[in-house]
Design an enzyme around this catalytic site. Structure first.
Site, short mmCIF file in Angstrom:
data_model
loop_
_atom_site.label_atom_id
_atom_site.label_comp_id
_atom_site.label_asym_id
_atom_site.label_seq_id
_atom_site.Cartn_x
_atom_site.Cartn_y
_atom_site.Cartn_z
N ASP A 204 -49.90 4.73 -6.94
CA ASP A 204 -48.53 5.00 -6.53
C ASP A 204 -47.91 6.18 -7.29
OD1 ASP A 204 -46.03 3.81 -5.16
OD2 ASP A 204 -45.37 3.97 -7.25
N GLU A 262 -67.34 3.41 -14.25
CA GLU A 262 -68.01 2.40 -15.06
C GLU A 262 -68.60 1.30 -14.17
OE1 GLU A 262 -64.96 0.84 -17.61
OE2 GLU A 262 -64.59 2.80 -18.53
C1 NOJ Z 1 -43.97 5.10 -3.58
C2 NOJ Z 1 -44.03 3.83 -2.80
O1 NOJ Z 1 -44.76 4.05 -1.61
C3 NOJ Z 1 -42.59 3.43 -2.56
O2 NOJ Z 1 -42.50 2.38 -1.63
C4 NOJ Z 1 -41.96 3.10 -3.88
O3 NOJ Z 1 -40.59 2.82 -3.68
C5 NOJ Z 1 -42.10 4.27 -4.86
N1 NOJ Z 1 -43.40 4.84 -4.87
C6 NOJ Z 1 -41.78 3.83 -6.27
O4 NOJ Z 1 -42.82 3.05 -6.77
#
Ligand code: NOJ
Ligand code: CA
Length: 535
Positions: A204, A262
């Site tokens: 993310d 790993e």
């Molecule tokens: C990207 C994610 O796809 C989104 O849904 C989220 O709000 C933000 N990152 C923060 O983690």
């Protein structure tokens, strides 16, 4: 490229499951892990995808619906428990499906024990695991950085007399990836899920992990109109030169890749980064192909929907991809307007043909295979924190429950009310109603996925755009050894005729007309907005 050198993820169609909205098994109106397990046959056999990306299911106060993790090594009781997770992995693997879990490295929840410790005192061991700074002499935040979700990226902490950084909500404090103990702890968290046999991570918001070490102010953005992506409101008033994207991120990606290596694999890293310049994007594969397996490519979500626009996007990416790099294409996710609403009926069907025939691994978003639309979410139904701050930016409309059947609550839940409302056309657009209708979206997706499985040219062949088409048509070839597949897409609302002098074959798939199996020799008539695959 051959079957033996082609890795599983290079052939895979990845299907994103927004867990809260896929399938509820215990009647609380929220989807859960057992719900995914229950639908494995649908995913692997009926639909025919290869890998599932499951959005966060970890313990979380749900300030950002799971993207605010308070424990990286457990399951939120709302979604099940570790045993339910293990059952999902086992059942998926048995059916030949890979499991990719979401990993949120940039920030934790403010309720994570690391942050509780970090904010308790300046001297504590984990103080430096987050980003704490003194105010400016006038008491204001240390610099002008903004939170994506609105307001300053700095939150004042009365107790210890410093600000902490949060690129998203104040309930999502940013971790300090320049601290080596923090990095080790996060790599161990990755190992926890690799030990449970996950096949990879969707990482993310990775560009936020490394900031300018000098923490300089961002310059203001004088050229808003030129921005390709949707307006993020006040956030777009700055150019984000210093609050994200520092080149030190390459070192972190290499370390994460080493963790993945790993394990017997390959186990993959699919990174979320919103970069629309292909030359900049491909840098994140790494100079020696030792960083992200696939930086997510969101270009198709923003591109002008014309033959020239889409061709330029694909050609530019193809030209920029270094040897050994493998493309990814995204046409929908839990942060963007649904394809069927953005493009409309005919165009979203041609978009499906495009997505599943380009060279690279596509990412599908649950429900797009039904042509699910954005749901109407009234102001008092808004749940997304971003929507609460800026209603026109709410992401709830694309996160509504999957429609399984025409029965109560679309077969998603036995509760009277799912956590978000159903899309208004669920009674017609659902899996059961579309399954036996050869003209349905679901039937189109099934044909596309079946053909892709059978065709080495579509899975791993070369790509070449042809200049055969009249204006507003995009025609391209995929080749593997002697197999040749042509794709022809008419972006105009008028029929078009294409000269294909050297081609003799048949129509394998039409996006919206009953002409499959028809022969093609020399020239090809395309209906308005039609997309065809010729073999
Ligand atoms: C990207 C994610 O796809 C989104 O849904 C989220 O709000 C933000 N990152 C923060 O983690
Ligand atoms: Ca549930």
């Amino acid at each position: 490229m051959s079957e033996s050198t082609h890795e599983w993820w290079q052939s895979a169609v990845v299907y994103e499951i927004y867990i809260r909205s896929f399938k509820d098994t215990n009647g609380d109106g929220v989807g859960d892990l057992d719900g995914i397990t229950e639908k494995i046959d649908y995913l692997s056999e009926t639909l025919g995808v290869d890998a599932l990306w499951v959005t966060p299911f970890y313990p979380s106060p749900m300030a950002d619906f799971g993207y605010d993790v308070s424990d990286y090594r457990a399951v939120h009781p709302l979604f099940g428990d570790l045993a339910a997770f293990d059952r999902l992995v086992a059942r998926a693997h048995e059916a030949g499906l890979r499991i990719i879990v979401d990993f949120v490295p940039n920030h934790t929840s403010y309720k994570h024990p690391w942050f509780t410790e970090s904010r308790s005192a300046r001297e504590t061991a984990r103080r430096d695991w987050y980003v704490w700074r003194d105010p400016r002499p006038d008491g204001s935040p240390p610099n002008n950085w903004l939170s994506v979700f609105g307001g300053s990226a700095w939150e004042w902490d009365e107790n210890t007399g410093q600000y902490y950084l949060h690129s998203f909500l104040k309930e999502q404090p940013d971790l300090n990836w320049r601290n080596s103990a923090l990095k080790s702890a996060m790599y161990d968290n990755m190992r926890f899920w690799l030990d449970r046999d996950v096949d990879g991570f969707r990482l993310d918001a990775v560009m936020f992990m490394m900031k300018d070490p000098e923490e300089r102010d961002n310059p203001s953005n004088e050229d808003q109109a030129a921005l390709m992506h949707k307006s993020l409101g006040a956030y777009d008033a700055q150019l984000h030169h210093h609050d994200q994207g520092h080149p030190d991120i390459h070192g972190v990606f290499r370390e994460m890749r080493a963790v993945l290596e790993e394990y017997n694999g390959p186990r993959i890293a699919l990174g979320e980064l919103h970069i629309y310049d292909p030359v900049r994007l491909v840098a994140f594969y790494g100079e020696r192909m030792d960083e992200l397996h696939m930086p997510a490519n969101f270009g198709l979500l923003k591109v002008p929907w014309t033959a020239a626009g889409v061709r330029a996007l694909v050609d530019n990416l193809e030209a920029a991809l270094p040897d050994g790099a493998w493309a990814n294409y995204v046409m929908g996710n839990h942060d963007d307007q649904r394809m069927a609403s953005k493009r409309g009926e005919e165009e979203s069907r041609q978009a499906a043909v495009l997505l599943l025939t380009l060279r690279g691994s596509p990412t599908l978003y649950y429900g797009d295979e039904l042509g699910m639309r954005e749901a109407e979410v009234t102001p008092n139904q808004i749940r997304d924190p971003w929507g609460i701050a800026e209603p026109h930016l709410t992401r709830d409309g694309c996160r509504t429950p999957m429609a399984w059947s025409p029965s109560q609550s679309a077969g998603f839940t036995s509760a009277d009310e799912p956590w978000l409302p159903l899309s208004s056309d669920w009674a017609d657009r659902n899996v059961a109603s579309q399954l036996d209708d050869p003209d349905s979206y679901l039937s189109l997706y099934r044909r596309l996925l079946t053909l892709r499985k059978q065709s080495p040219a579509l899975r791993m062949g070369t790509y070449r755009a042809l200049d055969a088409g009249p204006e507003q048509c995009f025609v391209y070839e995929r080749m593997h050894e002697t197999e040749r597949v042509l794709v022809a897409i008419n972006f105009s609302s008028e029929p078009r005729s294409i000269d294909l002098a050297d081609f003799h074959g048949r129509i394998a798939v039409s996006s919206d007309r009953p002409r499959e199996g028809g022969t093609v020799a020399g020239s090809l008539a395309l209906g308005a907005h039609e997309a065809l695959i010729l073999v």
